[in-house]
Design a protein around this motif. Structure first.
Motif, PDB file in Angstrom:
ATOM      1  N   LYS A  77       0.975   8.808   7.620  1.00 52.15           N
ATOM      2  CA  LYS A  77       1.411   9.209   6.277  1.00 52.15           C
ATOM      3  C   LYS A  77       0.494  10.238   5.634  1.00 52.15           C
ATOM      4  O   LYS A  77       0.918  10.964   4.741  1.00 52.15           O
ATOM      5  N   ILE A  78      -0.763  10.293   6.085  1.00 57.40           N
ATOM      6  CA  ILE A  78      -1.666  11.316   5.531  1.00 57.40           C
ATOM      7  C   ILE A  78      -1.923  12.416   6.569  1.00 57.40           C
ATOM      8  O   ILE A  78      -2.903  13.150   6.492  1.00 57.40           O
ATOM      9  N   ALA A  87      -0.466   4.288   8.430  1.00 55.41           N
ATOM     10  CA  ALA A  87      -1.217   4.851   7.303  1.00 55.41           C
ATOM     11  C   ALA A  87      -1.791   6.219   7.675  1.00 55.41           C
ATOM     12  O   ALA A  87      -1.718   7.168   6.881  1.00 55.41           O
ATOM     13  N   TYR A 122       0.833  -1.207   0.000  1.00 57.06           N
ATOM     14  CA  TYR A 122       0.000   0.000   0.000  1.00 57.06           C
ATOM     15  C   TYR A 122       0.866   1.255   0.000  1.00 57.06           C
ATOM     16  O   TYR A 122       0.571   2.235  -0.685  1.00 57.06           O
ATOM     17  N   ASP A 123       1.948   1.203   0.764  1.00 52.48           N
ATOM     18  CA  ASP A 123       2.830   2.358   0.861  1.00 52.48           C
ATOM     19  C   ASP A 123       3.521   2.645  -0.472  1.00 52.48           C
ATOM     20  O   ASP A 123       3.571   3.782  -0.921  1.00 52.48           O
ATOM     21  N   VAL A 124       4.049   1.608  -1.097  1.00 49.29           N
ATOM     22  CA  VAL A 124       4.738   1.768  -2.384  1.00 49.29           C
ATOM     23  C   VAL A 124       3.785   2.332  -3.440  1.00 49.29           C
ATOM     24  O   VAL A 124       4.164   3.174  -4.253  1.00 49.29           O
ATOM     25  N   ASP A 138       1.305   4.181  -2.781  1.00 52.40           N
ATOM     26  CA  ASP A 138       0.756   5.426  -2.229  1.00 52.40           C
ATOM     27  C   ASP A 138      -0.772   5.367  -2.158  1.00 52.40           C
ATOM     28  O   ASP A 138      -1.475   6.259  -2.611  1.00 52.40           O
ATOM     29  N   LYS A 139      -1.263   4.296  -1.584  1.00 51.44           N
ATOM     30  CA  LYS A 139      -2.707   4.057  -1.449  1.00 51.44           C
ATOM     31  C   LYS A 139      -3.065   4.029   0.042  1.00 51.44           C
ATOM     32  O   LYS A 139      -3.579   3.031   0.546  1.00 51.44           O
ATOM     33  N   GLN A 140      -2.801   5.133   0.735  1.00 50.89           N
ATOM     34  CA  GLN A 140      -3.018   5.159   2.178  1.00 50.89           C
ATOM     35  C   GLN A 140      -4.492   5.028   2.559  1.00 50.89           C
ATOM     36  O   GLN A 140      -4.834   4.359   3.529  1.00 50.89           O
ATOM     37  N   GLU A 141      -5.382   5.670   1.789  1.00 49.48           N
ATOM     38  CA  GLU A 141      -6.811   5.576   2.103  1.00 49.48           C
ATOM     39  C   GLU A 141      -7.302   4.129   1.988  1.00 49.48           C
ATOM     40  O   GLU A 141      -8.062   3.661   2.835  1.00 49.48           O
ATOM     41  N   SER A 168      -5.427   1.524   2.317  1.00 51.49           N
ATOM     42  CA  SER A 168      -4.781   0.835   3.424  1.00 51.49           C
ATOM     43  C   SER A 168      -5.609   1.006   4.695  1.00 51.49           C
ATOM     44  O   SER A 168      -5.869   0.033   5.425  1.00 51.49           O
TER      45      SER A 168
END
Length: 188
Positions: free
Chosen positions: A47-48, A44, A11-13, A15-18, A20
């Motif tokens: 990160k946001i 997560a 998810y991090d790679v 960039d799908k934090q939501e 996640s």
């Protein structure tokens, strides 16, 4: 647990934090005692920039697994983002109950003391950091910052240069050196 960490990495790679956050919230609904899920949810949120929610998630991870030093460290980082430096120091210290001290934690504590304008304490922790890891540029820079704050510009230059030698791409290091020279009247 390993799969949860791998999934968090993916998810991090991407960039799908939501996404996640959604996944971990659903996972926690069925597995509320998964410290790894709470920890990854905290990461997560962090990160946001939802630091309060990140702290809550880290607290749940710690509640489930009291000796989870990474959760303490990341909680400390989230507290720093909220300018809660004294609280962060206490949380960073808790990591030492469950793992040996390390340079990154010492450096983070030094930064907190620096932000609280307690330069002697800050410098002491930065020095502990560089004693453990001589290649930790941020700690060398931190020592320079504490000296600069005390108007010891000439001394600060030595530490800024050490930091720059380790990370020549960091614009803060370049600026600090130029600023110290300016304060010393070295304008040529």
């Amino acid at each position: 647990q390993d799969a949860l960490y791998e999934l968090a990495f993916c998810y991090d790679v991407l960039d799908k934090q939501e996404e996640s956050i959604q996944f971990y919230q659903q996972y926690i609904d069925s597995e509320p005692y998964s410290f790894a899920a709470w920890y990854n949810l905290g990461n997560a949120y962090h990160k946001i920039s939802l630091f309060e929610k990140a702290i809550d998630a880290y607290d749940y991870a710690i509640l489930i697994k009291e000796n989870f030093s990474s959760a303490y460290f990341n909680k400390g980082n989230a507290l720093v983002q909220l300018d809660k430096y004294a609280e962060a120091i206490e949380v960073y210290k808790q990591t030492f109950e469950y793992e040996p001290p390390n340079a990154d934690t010492y450096c983070a504590m030094g930064e907190c003391y620096e932000k609280l304008e307690k330069m002697d304490e800050a410098r002491a922790y930065y020095k502990k950091a560089v004693k453990m890891d001589t290649k930790l540029a941020d700690a060398w820079y931190g020592i320079g910052v504490t000296l600069d704050f005390e108007e010891r510009y000439f001394e600060s230059l030595h530490f800024y240069r050490k930091a720059l030698n380790l990370d020549s791409e960091n614009p803060d290091f370049w600026f600090a050196i130029a600023d110290a020279h300016y304060k010393l009247g070295n304008l040529t």
